[in-house]
Design a protein around this motif. Structure first.
Motif, PDB file in Angstrom:
ATOM      1  N   ILE A 153       0.966 -12.791   1.077  1.00 46.52           N
ATOM      2  CA  ILE A 153       1.278 -11.694   0.071  1.00 46.52           C
ATOM      3  C   ILE A 153       1.925 -12.418  -1.132  1.00 46.52           C
ATOM      4  O   ILE A 153       2.868 -13.237  -1.029  1.00 46.52           O
ATOM      5  CB  ILE A 153       2.251 -10.654   0.453  1.00 46.52           C
ATOM      6  N   VAL A 154       1.194 -12.375  -2.135  1.00 45.17           N
ATOM      7  CA  VAL A 154       1.774 -12.651  -3.247  1.00 45.17           C
ATOM      8  C   VAL A 154       1.759 -11.695  -4.443  1.00 45.17           C
ATOM      9  O   VAL A 154       1.118 -10.995  -4.503  1.00 45.17           O
ATOM     10  CB  VAL A 154       0.763 -13.994  -3.934  1.00 45.17           C
ATOM     11  N   PRO A 155       2.647 -11.726  -5.508  1.00 44.81           N
ATOM     12  CA  PRO A 155       2.747 -10.868  -6.577  1.00 44.81           C
ATOM     13  C   PRO A 155       1.516 -11.316  -7.475  1.00 44.81           C
ATOM     14  O   PRO A 155       1.406 -12.548  -7.957  1.00 44.81           O
ATOM     15  CB  PRO A 155       4.315 -11.195  -7.251  1.00 44.81           C
ATOM     16  N   THR A 215       7.533 -11.910   1.073  1.00 44.41           N
ATOM     17  CA  THR A 215       7.707 -11.987   2.811  1.00 44.41           C
ATOM     18  C   THR A 215       8.267 -10.701   3.226  1.00 44.41           C
ATOM     19  O   THR A 215       8.746 -10.003   2.422  1.00 44.41           O
ATOM     20  CB  THR A 215       8.448 -13.401   3.099  1.00 44.41           C
ATOM     21  N   ILE A 216       8.077 -10.551   4.696  1.00 39.84           N
ATOM     22  CA  ILE A 216       8.745  -9.450   5.019  1.00 39.84           C
ATOM     23  C   ILE A 216       9.751  -9.884   6.074  1.00 39.84           C
ATOM     24  O   ILE A 216       9.389 -10.568   6.947  1.00 39.84           O
ATOM     25  CB  ILE A 216       7.665  -8.533   5.830  1.00 39.84           C
ATOM     26  N   LYS A 217      11.086  -9.426   6.023  1.00 43.28           N
ATOM     27  CA  LYS A 217      12.127  -9.868   6.771  1.00 43.28           C
ATOM     28  C   LYS A 217      13.020  -8.699   7.104  1.00 43.28           C
ATOM     29  O   LYS A 217      13.289  -7.874   6.331  1.00 43.28           O
ATOM     30  CB  LYS A 217      12.990 -10.979   6.087  1.00 43.28           C
ATOM     31  N   ASP A 218      13.312  -8.380   8.248  1.00 43.88           N
ATOM     32  CA  ASP A 218      14.102  -7.337   8.787  1.00 43.88           C
ATOM     33  C   ASP A 218      13.363  -5.887   8.237  1.00 43.88           C
ATOM     34  O   ASP A 218      14.447  -4.930   7.967  1.00 43.88           O
ATOM     35  CB  ASP A 218      15.612  -7.468   8.410  1.00 43.88           C
ATOM     36  N   LEU A 263       1.189  -3.941   6.194  1.00 46.29           N
ATOM     37  CA  LEU A 263       0.992  -5.579   5.447  1.00 46.29           C
ATOM     38  C   LEU A 263       1.257  -6.674   6.447  1.00 46.29           C
ATOM     39  O   LEU A 263       0.884  -7.550   6.726  1.00 46.29           O
ATOM     40  CB  LEU A 263       1.904  -5.604   4.167  1.00 46.29           C
ATOM     41  N   LEU A 264       2.382  -6.236   7.120  1.00 48.99           N
ATOM     42  CA  LEU A 264       3.070  -7.006   8.219  1.00 48.99           C
ATOM     43  C   LEU A 264       2.096  -7.317   9.382  1.00 48.99           C
ATOM     44  O   LEU A 264       1.584  -8.536   9.737  1.00 48.99           O
ATOM     45  CB  LEU A 264       4.443  -6.503   8.934  1.00 48.99           C
ATOM     46  N   GLY A 265       1.128  -6.302   9.790  1.00 47.18           N
ATOM     47  CA  GLY A 265       0.263  -6.503  10.769  1.00 47.18           C
ATOM     48  C   GLY A 265      -0.942  -7.274  10.326  1.00 47.18           C
ATOM     49  O   GLY A 265      -1.294  -8.231  11.083  1.00 47.18           O
ATOM     50  N   LYS A 266      -1.175  -7.342   8.903  1.00 53.33           N
ATOM     51  CA  LYS A 266      -2.254  -8.095   8.456  1.00 53.33           C
ATOM     52  C   LYS A 266      -1.999  -9.373   8.164  1.00 53.33           C
ATOM     53  O   LYS A 266      -2.280 -10.351   8.164  1.00 53.33           O
ATOM     54  CB  LYS A 266      -2.659  -7.454   7.064  1.00 53.33           C
ATOM     55  N   VAL A 267      -0.478  -9.728   7.693  1.00 53.87           N
ATOM     56  CA  VAL A 267       0.108 -11.103   7.432  1.00 53.87           C
ATOM     57  C   VAL A 267       0.001 -11.874   8.884  1.00 53.87           C
ATOM     58  O   VAL A 267      -0.074 -13.110   8.511  1.00 53.87           O
ATOM     59  CB  VAL A 267       1.289 -10.956   6.630  1.00 53.87           C
ATOM     60  N   LYS A 282      -5.919 -13.937   0.842  1.00 52.45           N
ATOM     61  CA  LYS A 282      -6.733 -15.091   1.827  1.00 52.45           C
ATOM     62  C   LYS A 282      -7.009 -16.457   1.063  1.00 52.45           C
ATOM     63  O   LYS A 282      -7.583 -16.065   0.026  1.00 52.45           O
ATOM     64  CB  LYS A 282      -7.836 -14.463   2.620  1.00 52.45           C
ATOM     65  N   GLY A 283      -6.448 -17.448   1.376  1.00 51.29           N
ATOM     66  CA  GLY A 283      -6.800 -18.560   0.561  1.00 51.29           C
ATOM     67  C   GLY A 283      -8.017 -19.007   0.504  1.00 51.29           C
ATOM     68  O   GLY A 283      -9.029 -18.874   1.500  1.00 51.29           O
TER      69      GLY A 283
END
Length: 150
Positions: free
Chosen positions: A100-102, A47-50, A89-93, A120-121
Motif C-alpha cells: 500500500i502506497v500513498p 502499513t496496517i498495525k493493530d 486491504l490487509l487480506g490483499k497485502v 503490485k511491483g
C-alpha cells in the motif's frame, strides 16, 4: 479539490490495482503546513498495525509560527478508513507482491485527504514498456500538434 502533493514515483514503480480515499489524523500546525503545500510523499508507504492504517515516512514541514505544538516532521500518522476497508486491504497485502502506497494528498472542502493505492511491483521490463509508451504518446501528440499548425 486542491492537490497538495503527488507521488509520481509510485505510478512509475508500481501497477495500481485499486485506490481508496482516506482521511489523515493531523495536528493543527501540520494542517497549516499541509495547506501551504509543504509536504512530500517520496519514500512513504502505508502499513496496517493493530487494525489501524498507518502512513510512514511522509514529510510535513514544521510550521514556522508553531512552537511547542510542532512534532517530528516524519512521524507516523494514522489514516482514517472504515474497519471493513482496512480488513479487505490487509487480506490483499498478505498476498505476495502487494503493498500500500500513498498517491496524492489533497484538500476536499476543508479536509485533508490521502489517496492510497493497493499496488503490485513492476519489473524492469514493465518500466521500459511504460517509458516507451509514454514516449510514443508524446511523439504522436507532437506530430498531431504540428499537423494542426499547417
Amino acid at each position: 479539490m486542491k492537490t497538495l502533493a503527488t507521488n509520481k514515483k509510485a505510478r512509475h514503480d508500481y501497477f495500481v490495482v485499486e485506490t481508496l480515499e482516506c482521511g489523515i489524523n493531523l495536528i493543527g500546525c501540520e494542517v497549516k503546513s499541509a495547506r501551504r503545500g509543504e509536504l512530500n510523499l517520496l519514500d512513504s508507504f502505508c502499513t496496517i498495525k493493530d487494525g489501524q492504517l498507518l502512513l510512514i515516512g511522509c514529510y510535513i514541514k514544521n510550521y514556522d509560527k508553531g512552537s511547542f505544538s510542532n512534532l517530528d516532521s516524519r512521524r507516523t500518522r494514522r489514516l482514517l478508513a472504515h474497519k471493513r476497508e482496512i480488513d479487505r486491504l490487509l487480506g490483499k497485502v498478505k498476498q505476495k507482491g502487494y503493498s500500500i502506497v500513498p498517491l496524492n494528498v489533497y484538500l476536499k472542502q476543508s479536509l485533508v485527504k490521502v489517496e492510497i493505492a493497493l499496488v503490485k511491483g513492476k519489473q524492469l521490463y514493465d518500466k521500459r514498456q511504460s517509458i516507451a509508451k509514454r514516449d510514443m504518446d508524446r511523439y504522436v501528440n507532437r506530430e498531431l500538434r504540428d499537423y494542426d499548425k499547417r
